[in-house]
Design a protein around this motif. Structure first.
Motif, PDB file in Angstrom:
ATOM      1  N   ILE A  67      16.276   2.106  11.773  1.00 29.21           N
ATOM      2  CA  ILE A  67      15.309   1.961  10.682  1.00 29.21           C
ATOM      3  C   ILE A  67      13.893   1.857  11.260  1.00 29.21           C
ATOM      4  O   ILE A  67      12.968   2.500  10.769  1.00 29.21           O
ATOM      5  CB  ILE A  67      15.641   0.731   9.805  1.00 29.21           C
ATOM      6  CG1 ILE A  67      16.914   1.013   9.006  1.00 29.21           C
ATOM      7  CG2 ILE A  67      14.490   0.407   8.859  1.00 29.21           C
ATOM      8  CD1 ILE A  67      17.445  -0.149   8.217  1.00 29.21           C
TER       9      ILE A  67
ATOM     10  N   PHE B 238      12.765   5.184  12.401  1.00 32.38           N
ATOM     11  CA  PHE B 238      12.427   6.008  11.241  1.00 32.38           C
ATOM     12  C   PHE B 238      11.056   5.620  10.691  1.00 32.38           C
ATOM     13  O   PHE B 238      10.225   6.475  10.403  1.00 32.38           O
ATOM     14  CB  PHE B 238      13.518   5.852  10.177  1.00 32.38           C
ATOM     15  CG  PHE B 238      13.316   6.724   8.974  1.00 32.38           C
ATOM     16  CD1 PHE B 238      13.475   8.100   9.068  1.00 32.38           C
ATOM     17  CD2 PHE B 238      12.956   6.179   7.749  1.00 32.38           C
ATOM     18  CE1 PHE B 238      13.284   8.920   7.966  1.00 32.38           C
ATOM     19  CE2 PHE B 238      12.756   6.994   6.646  1.00 32.38           C
ATOM     20  CZ  PHE B 238      12.928   8.362   6.749  1.00 32.38           C
TER      21      PHE B 238
ATOM     22  N   PHE C  16       8.361   6.817  12.834  1.00 36.89           N
ATOM     23  CA  PHE C  16       8.228   8.266  12.674  1.00 36.89           C
ATOM     24  C   PHE C  16       7.400   8.608  11.445  1.00 36.89           C
ATOM     25  O   PHE C  16       6.440   9.375  11.518  1.00 36.89           O
ATOM     26  CB  PHE C  16       9.626   8.895  12.596  1.00 36.89           C
ATOM     27  CG  PHE C  16       9.647  10.310  12.102  1.00 36.89           C
ATOM     28  CD1 PHE C  16       9.042  11.334  12.836  1.00 36.89           C
ATOM     29  CD2 PHE C  16      10.273  10.635  10.903  1.00 36.89           C
ATOM     30  CE1 PHE C  16       9.064  12.645  12.372  1.00 36.89           C
ATOM     31  CE2 PHE C  16      10.301  11.939  10.437  1.00 36.89           C
ATOM     32  CZ  PHE C  16       9.685  12.942  11.171  1.00 36.89           C
ATOM     33  N   ILE C  17       7.749   8.018  10.294  1.00 30.01           N
ATOM     34  CA  ILE C  17       6.999   8.415   9.089  1.00 30.01           C
ATOM     35  C   ILE C  17       5.577   7.865   9.107  1.00 30.01           C
ATOM     36  O   ILE C  17       4.657   8.499   8.626  1.00 30.01           O
ATOM     37  CB  ILE C  17       7.717   8.046   7.768  1.00 30.01           C
ATOM     38  CG1 ILE C  17       8.042   6.577   7.703  1.00 30.01           C
ATOM     39  CG2 ILE C  17       8.957   8.891   7.555  1.00 30.01           C
ATOM     40  CD1 ILE C  17       8.454   6.144   6.323  1.00 30.01           C
TER      41      ILE C  17
ATOM     42  N   LEU D 199       4.374  15.448   6.932  1.00 30.63           N
ATOM     43  CA  LEU D 199       4.677  14.646   5.745  1.00 30.63           C
ATOM     44  C   LEU D 199       3.426  14.400   4.908  1.00 30.63           C
ATOM     45  O   LEU D 199       3.485  14.367   3.682  1.00 30.63           O
ATOM     46  CB  LEU D 199       5.307  13.313   6.160  1.00 30.63           C
ATOM     47  CG  LEU D 199       6.523  13.409   7.091  1.00 30.63           C
ATOM     48  CD1 LEU D 199       6.988  12.009   7.507  1.00 30.63           C
ATOM     49  CD2 LEU D 199       7.673  14.153   6.414  1.00 30.63           C
TER      50      LEU D 199
ATOM     51  N   LEU E 241       7.463   7.920   1.204  1.00 31.27           N
ATOM     52  CA  LEU E 241       8.480   7.424   2.134  1.00 31.27           C
ATOM     53  C   LEU E 241       8.175   6.002   2.603  1.00 31.27           C
ATOM     54  O   LEU E 241       9.070   5.181   2.741  1.00 31.27           O
ATOM     55  CB  LEU E 241       8.594   8.365   3.335  1.00 31.27           C
ATOM     56  CG  LEU E 241       9.464   9.598   3.100  1.00 31.27           C
ATOM     57  CD1 LEU E 241       9.219  10.646   4.163  1.00 31.27           C
ATOM     58  CD2 LEU E 241      10.943   9.220   3.058  1.00 31.27           C
TER      59      LEU E 241
ATOM     60  N   LEU F 115       9.192   3.736  -0.109  1.00 31.57           N
ATOM     61  CA  LEU F 115      10.650   3.649  -0.211  1.00 31.57           C
ATOM     62  C   LEU F 115      11.230   2.789   0.916  1.00 31.57           C
ATOM     63  O   LEU F 115      12.145   2.002   0.708  1.00 31.57           O
ATOM     64  CB  LEU F 115      11.277   5.050  -0.185  1.00 31.57           C
ATOM     65  CG  LEU F 115      11.038   5.899  -1.439  1.00 31.57           C
ATOM     66  CD1 LEU F 115      11.466   7.339  -1.207  1.00 31.57           C
ATOM     67  CD2 LEU F 115      11.783   5.324  -2.648  1.00 31.57           C
ATOM     68  N   CYS F 116      10.638   2.930   2.099  1.00 31.58           N
ATOM     69  CA  CYS F 116      11.078   2.130   3.243  1.00 31.58           C
ATOM     70  C   CYS F 116      10.836   0.642   2.990  1.00 31.58           C
ATOM     71  O   CYS F 116      11.581  -0.206   3.449  1.00 31.58           O
ATOM     72  CB  CYS F 116      10.298   2.524   4.492  1.00 31.58           C
ATOM     73  SG  CYS F 116      11.175   3.692   5.493  1.00 31.58           S
TER      74      CYS F 116
ATOM     75  N   CYS G 184      12.559  16.232  11.078  1.00 29.44           N
ATOM     76  CA  CYS G 184      13.403  15.041  11.235  1.00 29.44           C
ATOM     77  C   CYS G 184      14.344  15.205  12.419  1.00 29.44           C
ATOM     78  O   CYS G 184      14.521  14.293  13.226  1.00 29.44           O
ATOM     79  CB  CYS G 184      14.242  14.799   9.989  1.00 29.44           C
ATOM     80  SG  CYS G 184      13.309  14.296   8.568  1.00 29.44           S
TER      81      CYS G 184
ATOM     82  N   LEU H 157      14.208  12.542  15.243  1.00 28.69           N
ATOM     83  CA  LEU H 157      15.150  11.452  14.941  1.00 28.69           C
ATOM     84  C   LEU H 157      16.539  11.650  15.519  1.00 28.69           C
ATOM     85  O   LEU H 157      17.334  10.730  15.561  1.00 28.69           O
ATOM     86  CB  LEU H 157      15.258  11.258  13.425  1.00 28.69           C
ATOM     87  CG  LEU H 157      13.978  10.831  12.711  1.00 28.69           C
ATOM     88  CD1 LEU H 157      14.147  10.928  11.220  1.00 28.69           C
ATOM     89  CD2 LEU H 157      13.581   9.416  13.112  1.00 28.69           C
TER      90      LEU H 157
END
Lengths: 211, 304
Positions: free
Chosen positions: A134, A137, A140-141, A149, A166, A169-170, A206, A210
């Motif tokens: 997590i 991730f 990354f975003i 993105l 994102l 949402l995270c 991704c 990832l």
């Protein structure tokens, strides 16, 4: 017994006598498949019953056989019982399901589990690992190293971009919340999100960072 | 209630291929809860896809290159796209579920919501029924004992499927495809003056919405047909704005042949009142027309 066989034959004829893709054919096939499933007349494939995971292979083959049966309904000759023909198809599908089962990659590890809880426990084991994932991730975003993105946004609203959605949402925010923050209705946001995440360059992005 | 459900339902085994797909799709990065959700969504999708294939509906599979398990976990959707018809949302439910709420993020573009009962050992699914498109603005709650039956689903989808392909020879016999109308019913008199023409024996129009429900651009797709001789027809296909004078700039009209290869196209410039493409086609020929604007695309299939 005879009555059931006749009922099946009539349904098969009804399917054959109506054009493909017509409601009448589809309804006849729907009833026919249900009758076959409930009849207990599908071959038990006993010669294979010693196979490990026999049940799984059996179920897979039933699925395959019924779909093939529906596709090939025009090839059925009504002088034979429907079940004879189904079981003929089933036999080939079973052999095929056995060989496909053997060829499967070994990644799938929950062959023997039955209960839901055990299944998910297996799937989710190593939660510490997933915490790390997590974080990876999120990094990354948030950094969005190639800006891909950020560049995907809802029409001219550059602020409502895939990256920002994102991040929300995270953080565990609800769609309703994101809608209020961004000023876009939920269906707009959600359609945008669903389309964007399937874009080839997003998926490749991704994979690159990832996987 | 469960017994009734199962009698009318359609059973699908969830064997290794169903679980292989579900496992692959749920390998995203998320909480336990979300992983479980994605896993069940995937099983429900498998069952619906299987059922539709049995009933000879063609479903559109996501290519591997568009699978995104990392980001899919954040959105609770499970859709199956049926070729020419649209997207269906699948809802996995347990044997004890009596009510189900359709979340708003399940978007407005679904043509039906299908409910799939999955047994506790996850090896059997039952398609128990469906509800046609609903107004998702209100995030409605669906009572599972009031669903429409699987038989009705077949009727509903077949009807949609038939409306999806325009059969030009039927038009010649004055059988007009559902959803198509005379121009006068769709365009205003001023617009009619623009697009009127005497060379064609049949002119029909269909209203299409590009974009999302709340922010859509209504467009009229106009098809004019004239028979050249016994086996050939000439056609002009136009896109005109419905609520404004000009088309949005960059609206594309693309004609694809039977194999999906694009053969003709036209794009609107600033202040265009319409765009059009002209083609001739043989009897039995199939083609499709894409109307694209930005991210949105609507496809209309034709058979001569």
């Amino acid at each position: 017994m005879c009555e059931l066989a006749e009922q099946m034959r009539q349904l098969a004829l009804k399917a054959q006598n109506n054009p493909s893709n017509s409601v009448a054919r589809r309804k006849a096939l729907n009833s026919l498949v249900k009758l076959i499933q409930g009849s207990g007349l599908l071959s038990r494939q006993q010669s294979w019953s010693q196979l490990p995971n026999f049940e799984e292979i059996y179920q897979e083959a039933v699925n395959d056989a019924l779909v093939k049966f529906c596709k090939d309904i025009d090839k059925y000759s009504p002088q034979y019982p429907v079940m004879a023909w189904v079981n003929h198809i089933f036999r080939w599908c079973f052999l095929d399901a056995v060989s496909r089962y053997r060829e499967r990659t070994q990644i799938c590890s929950f062959d023997e589990e039955a209960a839901e809880e055990r299944l998910f426990k297996d799937l989710l084991e190593g939660e510490g690992q997933s915490k790390e994932d997590i974080n990876l991730f999120r990094d990354f975003i948030e950094s969005d190293p190639e800006g891909i993105l950020r560049d995907l946004h809802i029409r001219r609203d550059r602020n409502t971009n895939l990256q920002r959605i994102l991040i929300f949402l995270c953080e565990g925010r609800e769609w309703r919340d994101i809608s209020i923050k961004s000023g876009h209705p939920i269906p707009t946001l959600s359609s945008f999100y669903q389309r964007s995440i399937k874009k080839r360059n997003v998926v490749e992005y991704c994979r690159k960072y990832l996987q | 209630m469960n017994i009734n459900n199962q009698q009318d339902s359609f059973k699908v085994f969830l064997s290794y291929s169903a679980h292989d797909i579900a496992k692959k799709q749920s390998q995203g990065i998320c909480s336990t809860e979300a992983t479980k959700k994605v896993y069940l969504n995937s099983l429900a999708t498998y069952a619906v896809d299987y059922y539709l294939n049995c009933m000879s509906f063609e479903t559109v599979k996501d290519r591997d290159s568009s699978q995104n398990p990392w980001m899919q976990t954040f959105i609770n959707t499970a859709d199956v796209e049926v070729k020419n018809i649209g997207k269906i949302e699948c809802f996995p439910v347990s044997q004890n579920t009596k009510y189900c709420q359709i979340p708003q993020e399940v978007a407005s573009d679904r043509i039906a919501y299908i409910f799939v009962q999955i047994n506790p050992s996850l090896d059997e699914a039952h398609i128990i029924g469906f509800t046609p498109n609903v107004n998702v603005q209100s995030a409605p709650t669906i009572a599972l004992n009031q669903l429409q039956s699987v038989d009705n689903l077949l009727e509903y989808l077949t009807q949609k499927e038939q409306a999806a392909i325009v059969n030009i020879s039927q038009w010649m016999q004055e059988l007009i495809t559902e959803g198509w109308q005379n121009l006068e019913n769709i365009l205003n008199p001023q617009q009619l003056a623009f697009v009127r023409s005497r060379q064609f024996s049949i002119t029909q129009a269909r209203k299409i919405d590009l974009g999302l429900q709340l922010d859509s651009t209504p467009i009229a797709l106009v098809a004019r047909v004239a028979s050249e001789n016994e086996d050939t027809i000439n056609m002009t296909i136009q896109a005109c704005p419905l609520e404004s004078t000009y088309l949005p700039q960059g609206l594309e009209l693309i004609v694809n042949d039977e194999n999906g290869v694009s053969v003709l196209n036209a794009t609107s410039r600033e202040h265009d009142n319409w765009v059009e493409v002209t083609l001739s086609a043989q009897v039995g020929e199939k083609f499709s027309v894409d109307i694209c604007l930005g991210e949105s695309k609507v496809t209309q299939e034709f058979i001569v």
